[in-house]
Design a protein around this motif. Sequence first.
Motif, PDB file in Angstrom:
ATOM      1  N   LEU A 243      39.800  48.353  34.405  1.00 53.53           N
ATOM      2  CA  LEU A 243      38.112  47.969  34.282  1.00 53.53           C
ATOM      3  C   LEU A 243      38.058  46.749  33.349  1.00 53.53           C
ATOM      4  CD1 LEU A 243      35.663  50.858  34.703  1.00 53.53           C
ATOM      5  CD2 LEU A 243      35.998  48.976  36.365  1.00 53.53           C
ATOM      6  N   ASP A 244      38.728  47.023  32.413  1.00 51.37           N
ATOM      7  CA  ASP A 244      38.678  45.711  31.382  1.00 51.37           C
ATOM      8  C   ASP A 244      39.583  44.540  31.508  1.00 51.37           C
ATOM      9  OD1 ASP A 244      40.827  46.959  30.730  1.00 51.37           O
ATOM     10  OD2 ASP A 244      40.386  47.037  28.419  1.00 51.37           O
ATOM     11  N   ALA A 245      40.367  44.512  32.621  1.00 55.43           N
ATOM     12  CA  ALA A 245      41.137  43.479  32.681  1.00 55.43           C
ATOM     13  C   ALA A 245      40.655  42.125  33.669  1.00 55.43           C
ATOM     14  CB  ALA A 245      42.339  43.947  33.724  1.00 55.43           C
ATOM     15  N   VAL A 246      39.238  42.378  34.367  1.00 57.59           N
ATOM     16  CA  VAL A 246      38.602  41.560  35.203  1.00 57.59           C
ATOM     17  C   VAL A 246      37.108  41.546  34.776  1.00 57.59           C
ATOM     18  CG1 VAL A 246      38.034  41.201  37.315  1.00 57.59           C
ATOM     19  CG2 VAL A 246      40.534  42.057  36.930  1.00 57.59           C
ATOM     20  N   GLU A 247      36.776  40.537  34.372  1.00 61.76           N
ATOM     21  CA  GLU A 247      35.391  40.316  34.142  1.00 61.76           C
ATOM     22  C   GLU A 247      34.493  39.037  34.810  1.00 61.76           C
ATOM     23  OE1 GLU A 247      32.844  38.817  29.786  1.00 61.76           O
ATOM     24  OE2 GLU A 247      35.138  38.810  30.118  1.00 61.76           O
ATOM     25  N   LYS A 248      33.360  39.225  35.124  1.00 60.32           N
ATOM     26  CA  LYS A 248      32.763  38.124  36.057  1.00 60.32           C
ATOM     27  C   LYS A 248      32.256  37.397  34.816  1.00 60.32           C
ATOM     28  CE  LYS A 248      28.748  37.193  39.103  1.00 60.32           C
ATOM     29  NZ  LYS A 248      27.938  37.774  39.900  1.00 60.32           N
ATOM     30  N   ARG A 249      32.403  35.921  34.944  1.00 56.72           N
ATOM     31  CA  ARG A 249      31.927  34.861  33.917  1.00 56.72           C
ATOM     32  C   ARG A 249      30.806  34.309  34.299  1.00 56.72           C
ATOM     33  NH1 ARG A 249      35.851  34.892  29.525  1.00 56.72           N
ATOM     34  NH2 ARG A 249      34.225  33.800  28.458  1.00 56.72           N
ATOM     35  N   GLY A 250      30.450  34.184  35.563  1.00 53.44           N
ATOM     36  CA  GLY A 250      29.332  33.209  35.906  1.00 53.44           C
ATOM     37  C   GLY A 250      29.329  33.435  37.294  1.00 53.44           C
ATOM     38  N   VAL A 251      28.579  32.604  38.083  1.00 58.87           N
ATOM     39  CA  VAL A 251      28.248  32.766  39.579  1.00 58.87           C
ATOM     40  C   VAL A 251      29.491  32.696  40.226  1.00 58.87           C
ATOM     41  CG1 VAL A 251      26.538  31.988  41.355  1.00 58.87           C
ATOM     42  CG2 VAL A 251      25.786  31.993  39.111  1.00 58.87           C
ATOM     43  N   ARG A 252      30.221  31.759  39.962  1.00 59.17           N
ATOM     44  CA  ARG A 252      31.506  31.612  40.658  1.00 59.17           C
ATOM     45  C   ARG A 252      32.903  31.626  39.867  1.00 59.17           C
ATOM     46  NH1 ARG A 252      30.359  29.897  45.647  1.00 59.17           N
ATOM     47  NH2 ARG A 252      28.599  29.000  46.105  1.00 59.17           N
ATOM     48  N   ASP A 253      32.662  32.550  38.636  1.00 66.29           N
ATOM     49  CA  ASP A 253      33.882  32.416  37.866  1.00 66.29           C
ATOM     50  C   ASP A 253      34.243  33.710  37.291  1.00 66.29           C
ATOM     51  OD1 ASP A 253      33.310  29.696  37.810  1.00 66.29           O
ATOM     52  OD2 ASP A 253      32.426  29.415  35.701  1.00 66.29           O
ATOM     53  N   VAL A 254      35.294  34.017  37.550  1.00 67.21           N
ATOM     54  CA  VAL A 254      35.883  35.316  36.911  1.00 67.21           C
ATOM     55  C   VAL A 254      37.181  35.065  36.071  1.00 67.21           C
ATOM     56  CG1 VAL A 254      37.640  35.389  38.958  1.00 67.21           C
ATOM     57  CG2 VAL A 254      36.762  37.646  37.988  1.00 67.21           C
ATOM     58  N   ARG A 255      37.382  35.983  35.051  1.00 70.01           N
ATOM     59  CA  ARG A 255      38.257  35.855  34.081  1.00 70.01           C
ATOM     60  C   ARG A 255      39.242  37.010  34.385  1.00 70.01           C
ATOM     61  NH1 ARG A 255      38.994  37.636  28.408  1.00 70.01           N
ATOM     62  NH2 ARG A 255      40.413  36.052  27.449  1.00 70.01           N
ATOM     63  N   ILE A 256      40.509  36.794  34.305  1.00 73.61           N
ATOM     64  CA  ILE A 256      41.563  37.908  34.578  1.00 73.61           C
ATOM     65  C   ILE A 256      42.603  37.987  33.266  1.00 73.61           C
ATOM     66  CG2 ILE A 256      43.430  39.043  36.000  1.00 73.61           C
ATOM     67  CD1 ILE A 256      42.321  36.856  38.051  1.00 73.61           C
ATOM     68  N   VAL A 257      42.719  39.403  32.834  1.00 70.12           N
ATOM     69  CA  VAL A 257      43.509  39.404  31.595  1.00 70.12           C
ATOM     70  C   VAL A 257      44.644  40.277  31.670  1.00 70.12           C
ATOM     71  CG1 VAL A 257      43.572  40.258  29.127  1.00 70.12           C
ATOM     72  CG2 VAL A 257      41.399  39.055  29.928  1.00 70.12           C
ATOM     73  N   GLY A 258      45.782  39.876  31.550  1.00 71.51           N
ATOM     74  CA  GLY A 258      47.103  40.427  31.676  1.00 71.51           C
ATOM     75  C   GLY A 258      47.692  40.690  32.957  1.00 71.51           C
ATOM     76  N   PRO A 259      48.491  41.563  33.155  1.00 75.64           N
ATOM     77  CA  PRO A 259      49.362  41.374  34.417  1.00 75.64           C
ATOM     78  C   PRO A 259      48.496  42.434  35.451  1.00 75.64           C
ATOM     79  CG  PRO A 259      50.607  42.838  33.066  1.00 75.64           C
ATOM     80  CD  PRO A 259      49.586  42.317  32.202  1.00 75.64           C
ATOM     81  N   THR A 260      47.738  41.855  36.166  1.00 73.05           N
ATOM     82  CA  THR A 260      46.776  42.490  37.132  1.00 73.05           C
ATOM     83  C   THR A 260      46.551  41.733  38.231  1.00 73.05           C
ATOM     84  OG1 THR A 260      44.833  43.853  37.531  1.00 73.05           O
ATOM     85  CG2 THR A 260      44.590  41.892  36.177  1.00 73.05           C
ATOM     86  N   ARG A 261      45.881  42.145  39.202  1.00 71.45           N
ATOM     87  CA  ARG A 261      45.567  41.121  40.300  1.00 71.45           C
ATOM     88  C   ARG A 261      44.055  41.539  40.943  1.00 71.45           C
ATOM     89  NH1 ARG A 261      48.753  44.920  42.431  1.00 71.45           N
ATOM     90  NH2 ARG A 261      48.111  46.155  44.327  1.00 71.45           N
ATOM     91  N   ILE A 262      43.523  40.479  41.530  1.00 79.01           N
ATOM     92  CA  ILE A 262      42.137  40.750  42.174  1.00 79.01           C
ATOM     93  C   ILE A 262      42.228  40.199  43.680  1.00 79.01           C
ATOM     94  CG2 ILE A 262      40.805  40.473  40.292  1.00 79.01           C
ATOM     95  CD1 ILE A 262      40.054  37.546  41.275  1.00 79.01           C
ATOM     96  N   GLY A 263      41.554  40.778  44.527  1.00 77.68           N
ATOM     97  CA  GLY A 263      41.263  40.302  45.847  1.00 77.68           C
ATOM     98  C   GLY A 263      39.941  39.463  46.110  1.00 77.68           C
ATOM     99  N   LEU A 264      40.220  38.304  46.552  1.00 77.54           N
ATOM    100  CA  LEU A 264      39.052  37.563  46.941  1.00 77.54           C
ATOM    101  C   LEU A 264      38.787  37.764  48.384  1.00 77.54           C
ATOM    102  CD1 LEU A 264      39.741  34.132  44.872  1.00 77.54           C
ATOM    103  CD2 LEU A 264      38.403  35.983  44.155  1.00 77.54           C
TER     104      LEU A 264
END
Length: 198
Positions: A46-67
């Motif tokens: 949960l703490d590896a991915v953070e929404k930073r704005g309307v169109r921005d996201v920050r990813i920390v460490g070796p994880t992945r996201i799906g857009l």
Amino acid sequence: MTTALLVLLTALVPVFVQTVGTSDPWRFWLGEGTTEPIQVWNRGSLDAVEKRGVRDVRIVGPTRIGLISPRHTEFRLVLYATGSAATDGIRLRMRTTERDYAELSRGGIALTIDRSGVRIEEGTTVLAATDTLRFRAGDPIRIAIEHDGQQTRIAVGCSLFGPFRTQLPATEYTIVEPLGDESSSLQISDVAIEGVRD
């Protein structure tokens, strides 16, 4: 009485869910309120991915996201990626889904941008490679992808690769994987999507 209660509950549950919403901490939206919102599915902690704005996201460490494009499988996607000093690069996987990738080892088309260059692969086949474009910490990289029928085009900065013809089906997913260790971070910004045929 039981039938009346069942009918009442059947009618009220959708209203309750729509009013209150659902709280899935692993999913959120970018571009809410636009005609093309994008769902982000966090596949790490949960703490590896953070929404930073309307169109921005920050990813920390070796994880992945799906857009995820909720309305299109054939689309144009653009984003900017900026990595920290500990980040080695970024990998995007297209024409696959989370299930296909994680459970069935179907990696789709993979775009890798790292400190040695750019590689585009479908399975073990290298579709394109260059060492003239490289990942540099702190420098934003513009990435644009277009899926149109059986063809995929990819632009990194001002360099266009493709179109690549493939038998892989177009999907609504783009999987983003930062390359690096636990101290790495990747900012994905200005994410936008549009359908190829609207």
